[in-house]
Write an enzyme that holds these catalytic residues in place. Structure first.
Site, PDB file in Angstrom:
ATOM      1  N   ASP A  84      -1.017  10.150   1.818  1.00 43.57           N
ATOM      2  CA  ASP A  84      -0.050  10.689   1.025  1.00 43.57           C
ATOM      3  C   ASP A  84       0.798  11.537   1.682  1.00 43.57           C
ATOM      4  O   ASP A  84       1.096  11.155   3.108  1.00 43.57           O
ATOM      5  CB  ASP A  84      -0.899  11.632  -0.019  1.00 43.57           C
ATOM      6  CG  ASP A  84       0.238  11.474  -1.418  1.00 43.57           C
ATOM      7  OD1 ASP A  84       0.815  12.511  -1.422  1.00 43.57           O
ATOM      8  OD2 ASP A  84      -0.072  10.929  -2.334  1.00 43.57           O
ATOM      9  N   ASP A  85       1.402  12.740   1.314  1.00 40.62           N
ATOM     10  CA  ASP A  85       2.507  13.478   2.070  1.00 40.62           C
ATOM     11  C   ASP A  85       1.763  14.166   3.171  1.00 40.62           C
ATOM     12  O   ASP A  85       0.449  14.126   3.681  1.00 40.62           O
ATOM     13  CB  ASP A  85       2.768  14.418   0.971  1.00 40.62           C
ATOM     14  CG  ASP A  85       4.152  15.279   1.388  1.00 40.62           C
ATOM     15  OD1 ASP A  85       4.692  14.700   2.560  1.00 40.62           O
ATOM     16  OD2 ASP A  85       4.812  15.851   0.561  1.00 40.62           O
ATOM     17  N   ASP A 163       7.828   9.118  -3.861  1.00 45.65           N
ATOM     18  CA  ASP A 163       8.037  10.336  -4.848  1.00 45.65           C
ATOM     19  C   ASP A 163       9.603  10.978  -4.924  1.00 45.65           C
ATOM     20  O   ASP A 163      10.388  10.041  -4.173  1.00 45.65           O
ATOM     21  CB  ASP A 163       7.245  11.451  -3.886  1.00 45.65           C
ATOM     22  CG  ASP A 163       6.406  12.536  -4.968  1.00 45.65           C
ATOM     23  OD1 ASP A 163       6.919  12.585  -6.193  1.00 45.65           O
ATOM     24  OD2 ASP A 163       5.540  12.917  -4.450  1.00 45.65           O
ATOM     25  N   SER A 195       7.424   7.428  -8.452  1.00 43.21           N
ATOM     26  CA  SER A 195       7.203   8.647  -9.114  1.00 43.21           C
ATOM     27  C   SER A 195       8.497   8.939  -9.936  1.00 43.21           C
ATOM     28  O   SER A 195       8.448   9.789 -10.923  1.00 43.21           O
ATOM     29  CB  SER A 195       6.756   9.785  -8.348  1.00 43.21           C
ATOM     30  OG  SER A 195       5.817   9.606  -7.333  1.00 43.21           O
ATOM     31  N   ARG A 220       3.816   7.019 -11.615  1.00 42.50           N
ATOM     32  CA  ARG A 220       3.346   8.038 -12.163  1.00 42.50           C
ATOM     33  C   ARG A 220       4.140   8.746 -13.229  1.00 42.50           C
ATOM     34  O   ARG A 220       5.391   8.616 -13.443  1.00 42.50           O
ATOM     35  CB  ARG A 220       3.400   9.024 -11.217  1.00 42.50           C
ATOM     36  CG  ARG A 220       2.477   9.179 -10.030  1.00 42.50           C
ATOM     37  CD  ARG A 220       0.975   9.618 -10.306  1.00 42.50           C
ATOM     38  NE  ARG A 220       1.121  10.957 -10.954  1.00 42.50           N
ATOM     39  CZ  ARG A 220       1.372  12.079 -10.219  1.00 42.50           C
ATOM     40  NH1 ARG A 220       1.200  12.037  -8.715  1.00 42.50           N
ATOM     41  NH2 ARG A 220       1.650  13.211 -10.692  1.00 42.50           N
ATOM     42  N   ASP A 224       0.737  16.168 -11.783  1.00 42.49           N
ATOM     43  CA  ASP A 224      -0.136  16.108 -11.015  1.00 42.49           C
ATOM     44  C   ASP A 224      -1.518  16.438 -11.243  1.00 42.49           C
ATOM     45  O   ASP A 224      -1.715  17.433 -11.955  1.00 42.49           O
ATOM     46  CB  ASP A 224       0.028  16.855  -9.765  1.00 42.49           C
ATOM     47  CG  ASP A 224       1.230  16.441  -8.865  1.00 42.49           C
ATOM     48  OD1 ASP A 224       2.026  15.502  -9.273  1.00 42.49           O
ATOM     49  OD2 ASP A 224       1.478  16.943  -7.784  1.00 42.49           O
TER      50      ASP A 224
HETATM   51  C1  GLA Z   1       3.984  15.404  -5.737  1.00 40.51           C
HETATM   52  C2  GLA Z   1       3.124  14.204  -6.100  1.00 40.51           C
HETATM   53  C3  GLA Z   1       1.729  14.126  -5.701  1.00 40.51           C
HETATM   54  C4  GLA Z   1       1.712  14.397  -4.163  1.00 40.51           C
HETATM   55  C5  GLA Z   1       2.466  15.676  -3.704  1.00 40.51           C
HETATM   56  C6  GLA Z   1       2.830  15.618  -2.215  1.00 40.51           C
HETATM   57  O1  GLA Z   1       3.526  16.629  -6.336  1.00 40.51           O
HETATM   58  O2  GLA Z   1       3.337  14.152  -7.600  1.00 40.51           O
HETATM   59  O3  GLA Z   1       0.875  13.415  -6.209  1.00 40.51           O
HETATM   60  O4  GLA Z   1       2.009  13.090  -3.560  1.00 40.51           O
HETATM   61  O5  GLA Z   1       3.768  15.768  -4.316  1.00 40.51           O
HETATM   62  O6  GLA Z   1       3.549  16.559  -1.821  1.00 40.51           O
END
Ligand code: GLA
Length: 433
Positions: A84-85, A163, A195, A220, A224
């Site tokens: 992920d990030d 995202d 997203s 998504r 979150d």
């Molecule tokens: C957003 C996404 C999360 C995650 C964060 C990472 O909030 O919805 O799922 O990927 O960014 O910073």
């Protein structure tokens, strides 16, 4: 993604008239993707000096890949390991490419992809259509879309979560379809998770699920997930309140994503963990775990590795389930239609007092008349026996817990590959009235 049901001529015309809504028919994610994702459990922990074991680094992904391969996960379908990030350096390189943080990913993403592939797994990565990622790392502006798609493909990436932090609605409307085309153009099969709807409130008219299904393999829709039962409940509430919009949007190749499974972490009790798994399965949700597979408890592992549960989640028809009953007693019933005329039923208690005895019949739950079902308890593993539509039955549902059933009409033969699990399940006494 929806299969194109247009004739060749109409298709050509449609493509000519609507170049911006070309379907990305990539043939991927015919069942909801399963795997592991770093975000909910490991977040943007980049301090590898203070916390080398848990920081976002290649080491973390090497270790989780080993676990996925060695502890039975991969063989049950948990194939994706998704970064992920916070994986990248704070700047693009001189050629404008995204690069991984050199300290935390010294061998680079390609080496990680090779490692993952050698273990029969697939690698996912994270990008953000905007100036920055949500965590403040370099984003993918519209002018970077092609280059980033190519970079990911060259690295051997198999899935992209794109995202939407730090972008406008207009940029998203342009960028998400553009990335779909750019990924397609690489020639590498890359599952595409968008997203986009989550940034537009998740509902029409701002969100068009027909277009999304043509562009993205999953998306998504909503907020979150956090490590708490309250967070799980808020997601469940939103998804089932809006089921008339969301349920028809899902199908093979295109899924709603209520976010990661937090089973195995700190926020859920045993009953709540079983409820998240059952409700995600009824929603035909991707099963993306975000937990520490190095230290997961046997009971959390058993929930996540329930074979019949996974079979139901991965049912080839890919029909998302619905909530069909909301009792004053705070019992709710959900049903998901499955292949071979089978169904999954989830009886969910929102009560906070004590186990509740719930009585109903399949007729009450709108099952077809004059049918006899073989009922199997998904968690206990026991085949309960034959149940006629008209017969009343009672079951006991724990607070914040579920009872989940798999029902198969007895007139049909057992299909090859059908999981009939007979767990020891001591003390399990179903009550058939
Ligand atoms: C957003 C996404 C999360 C995650 C964060 C990472 O909030 O919805 O799922 O990927 O960014 O910073």
């Amino acid at each position: 993604m929806r299969t194109m049901e247009l004739s060749g001529v109409v298709l050509v015309l449609a493509l000519a008239l609507a170049p911006s809504s070309v379907a990305l028919e990539n043939g991927l994610a015919r069942t909801p993707p399963m795997g592991w994702m770093s975000w909910e459990r490991f977040r943007c922990n980049v301090d590898c000096q203070a916390d080398p074991r848990n920081c976002i680094s290649e080491q973390l992904f090497f270790e989780m890949a080993d676990k996925l391969a060695e502890d039975g996960w991969r063989d049950l379908g948990y194939k994706y390991i998704n970064i992920d990030d916070c994986w990248s350096a704070k700047q693009r390189d001189a050629t404008g490419r995204l690069v991984p943080d050199p300290k935390r990913f010294p061998r680079g993403i390609k080496a990680l992809a090779d490692y993952v592939h050698a273990r029969g797994l697939k690698l996912g990565i994270y990008g953000d259509l905007g100036i920055f990622t949500c965590g403040g790392y370099p984003g993918t502006m519209l002018e970077h879309v092609k280059l980033d798609a190519q970079t990911f493909a060259e690295w051997g990436v198999d899935m992209l979560k794109l995202d939407g932090c730090y972008s406008t609605a207009e940029e998203q409307a342009k960028g998400y379809p553009e990335m779909a085309r750019a990924l397609n153009a690489t020639g590498r099969p890359i599952v595409y998770s968008c997203s986009w709807p989550a940034y537009q409130g998740g509902l029409p008219p701002k969100v068009n699920y027909t277009i999304l299904a043509e562009i993205c393999n999953l998306w998504r829709n909503y907020d979150d997930i956090q490590d708490s039962w309250g967070s799980v409940l808020s997601i469940v509430d939103w998804f089932f309140t809006n089921q008339d919009v969301l349920q028809p949007a899902a199908g093979p190749g295109h899924w709603n994503d209520p976010d990661m499974l937090i089973i195995g972490n700190f926020g859920l009790s045993y009953e709540e963990s079983r409820s998240q798994m059952a409700l995600w399965t009824v929603m035909a949700a991707p099963l993306l775990m975000s937990t520490d597979l190095r230290t997961i408890s046997p009971s959390a592992k058993e929930i996540l590795q329930n074979r019949l549960m996974i079979q139901i989640n991965q049912d080839p028809l890919g029909i998302q389930g619905r909530r069909i009953v909301k009792e004053k007693s705070h019992i709710e019933v959900f049903v998901r239609p499955l292949s071979q005329a089978a169904s999954a039923l989830v009886f969910f208690s929102r009560r906070t007092d004590m186990p509740f005895r719930y009585t109903t019949s399949l007729a009450n739950l709108h099952f077809p008349k004059d049918t006899v079902y073989e009922v199997q308890d998904v968690y206990a593993g026991k085949i309960i026996g034959a149940l006629k539509t008209a017969n009343n039955f009672s079951l006991v549902i724990n607070p914040s817990g579920v009872v989940m059933w798999y029902l198969r009409p007895m007139a049909l033969p057992v299909q090859p590959g059908y999981v009939r699990q007979q767990a020891p399940g001591e003390g399990f006494h179903p009550i058939l009235l």
